[in-house]
Design an enzyme around this catalytic site. Structure first.
Site, PDB file in Angstrom:
ATOM      1  N   GLU A   1       8.043  -8.198  -7.788  1.00  0.00           N
ATOM      2  CA  GLU A   1       8.284  -9.463  -7.072  1.00  0.00           C
ATOM      3  C   GLU A   1       8.673 -10.555  -8.070  1.00  0.00           C
ATOM      4  O   GLU A   1       8.174 -11.679  -8.026  1.00  0.00           O
ATOM      5  CB  GLU A   1       7.050  -9.868  -6.267  1.00  0.00           C
TER       6      GLU A   1
ATOM      7  N   THR B   1       1.615   1.071  -7.922  1.00  0.00           N
ATOM      8  CA  THR B   1       0.896   2.220  -8.491  1.00  0.00           C
ATOM      9  C   THR B   1       1.831   3.103  -9.296  1.00  0.00           C
ATOM     10  O   THR B   1       1.504   3.541 -10.411  1.00  0.00           O
ATOM     11  CB  THR B   1       0.234   3.052  -7.371  1.00  0.00           C
TER      12      THR B   1
ATOM     13  N   GLY C   1       0.788  -1.224   0.000  1.00  0.00           N
ATOM     14  CA  GLY C   1       0.000   0.000   0.000  1.00  0.00           C
ATOM     15  C   GLY C   1       0.816   1.268   0.000  1.00  0.00           C
ATOM     16  O   GLY C   1       0.259   2.372   0.059  1.00  0.00           O
ATOM     17  N   SER C   2       2.146   1.145  -0.098  1.00  0.00           N
ATOM     18  CA  SER C   2       3.000   2.341  -0.070  1.00  0.00           C
ATOM     19  C   SER C   2       3.046   3.063  -1.414  1.00  0.00           C
ATOM     20  O   SER C   2       3.487   4.209  -1.492  1.00  0.00           O
ATOM     21  CB  SER C   2       4.417   1.966   0.358  1.00  0.00           C
ATOM     22  N   GLY C   3       2.630   2.373  -2.500  1.00  0.00           N
ATOM     23  CA  GLY C   3       2.579   3.020  -3.806  1.00  0.00           C
ATOM     24  C   GLY C   3       3.534   2.469  -4.843  1.00  0.00           C
ATOM     25  O   GLY C   3       3.661   3.023  -5.937  1.00  0.00           O
ATOM     26  N   LYS C   4       4.194   1.362  -4.547  1.00  0.00           N
ATOM     27  CA  LYS C   4       5.205   0.820  -5.460  1.00  0.00           C
ATOM     28  C   LYS C   4       4.594   0.435  -6.813  1.00  0.00           C
ATOM     29  O   LYS C   4       5.028   0.917  -7.861  1.00  0.00           O
ATOM     30  CB  LYS C   4       5.873  -0.419  -4.820  1.00  0.00           C
TER      31      LYS C   4
END
Length: 268
Positions: free
Chosen positions: A157, A42, A37-40
């Protein structure tokens, strides 16, 4: 070069990314890190135009995304976290041919490239994608992303489903891409992968918490300078404890488990 300039992005009415700026240069392997949810993901979807920015500019090799989206997608290979999200064909060969056919490559070129990639990723003899394991599907997805010989490879990943042998092959592939003067961005939660990464982009809540050399980043982790630490491998935890209790910095040898353990047990 990739340039994000004053980017803003929202999910519905909720602003997520605001006044975001970042410059990345070729010939490097970047690690894109941060909690879920940190924005990676996105951020990478914004680069490819999968998600739409509200304002700002994104440049790749000097070209503006707004006017050259097709160029971006042709020259950027993107491997999704779940390979099934991007595999469109039933057969491995058809999957590898898909992008090249769409861009009008001759069948002779397509066939030569398919043979090369199937050998490189140990996919010889594989046919039906539905019959492949998760790791094999991931290798097909990476091979497919490389068919057009992109200037940038993004792995979300990208080694998570691979055994040690194939993980090492993917790492060596990334190193070769870097040696060619191209760029690799690896989205990962595995801090042990930092061993072959040059620079770190660490995101928190859609903003850059850290951007710089991996050694500096590792040092900050061991000194407990992040308010929102990532899940640490056991070897990082040992080194962090040694710094906290003895003020000994093991960041230079963190990827040698034997050396870290030797230092740790000198004091315990």
């Amino acid at each position: 070069m990739i340039k994000f300039k004053e980017i803003e992005f929202s999910y519905g009415d909720e602003k997520f990314i605001e006044n975001f700026n970042l410059n990345l240069t070729p010939g490097k392997i970047y690690g894109l890190l941060g909690k879920n949810g940190s924005g990676k993901t996105t951020l990478m979807k914004l680069l490819l135009g999968i998600e739409k920015i509200i304002s700002g500019k994104i440049y790749f090799q000097g070209k503006n995304q707004e006017e050259n989206l097709n160029y971006f997608r042709k020259n950027i290979g993107y491997v999704f976290q779940n390979p099934e999200d991007q595999l469109v064909a039933e057969d491995v060969e058809d999957e590898l041919a898909f992008n090249m056919e769409n861009y009008g490559y001759s069948w002779e070129v397509i066939r030569e490239r398919i043979i090369e990639l199937m050998e490189k990723f140990s996919l010889d003899g594989q046919r039906k994608i539905s019959e492949l394991s998760g790791g094999e599907k991931q290798r097909v997805a990476i091979a497919s992303a490389l068919t057009l010989k992109p200037s940038l490879l993004i792995l979300d990943e990208g080694t998570s489903m691979s055994d040690k042998k194939n993980r090492n092959k993917i790492i060596e592939l990334c190193k070769k891409i870097k040696e060619q003067g191209k760029m690799v961005i690896i989205i990962t939660h595995d801090l042990e992968e930092l061993n072959f990464i040059d620079e770190i982009i660490y995101l928190k809540n859609g903003a850059i918490e850290f951007f710089g050399e991996k050694q500096e980043f590792i040092g900050k982790i061991l000194r407990d300078e992040f308010q929102e630490p990532m899940e640490l491998p056991s070897i990082f935890k040992m080194a962090k404890e040694l710094y906290r209790k003895r003020n000994i910095d093991l960041s230079e040898i963190i990827f040698s488990s034997e050396k870290v353990c030797d230092e740790f047990w000198k004091f315990y």
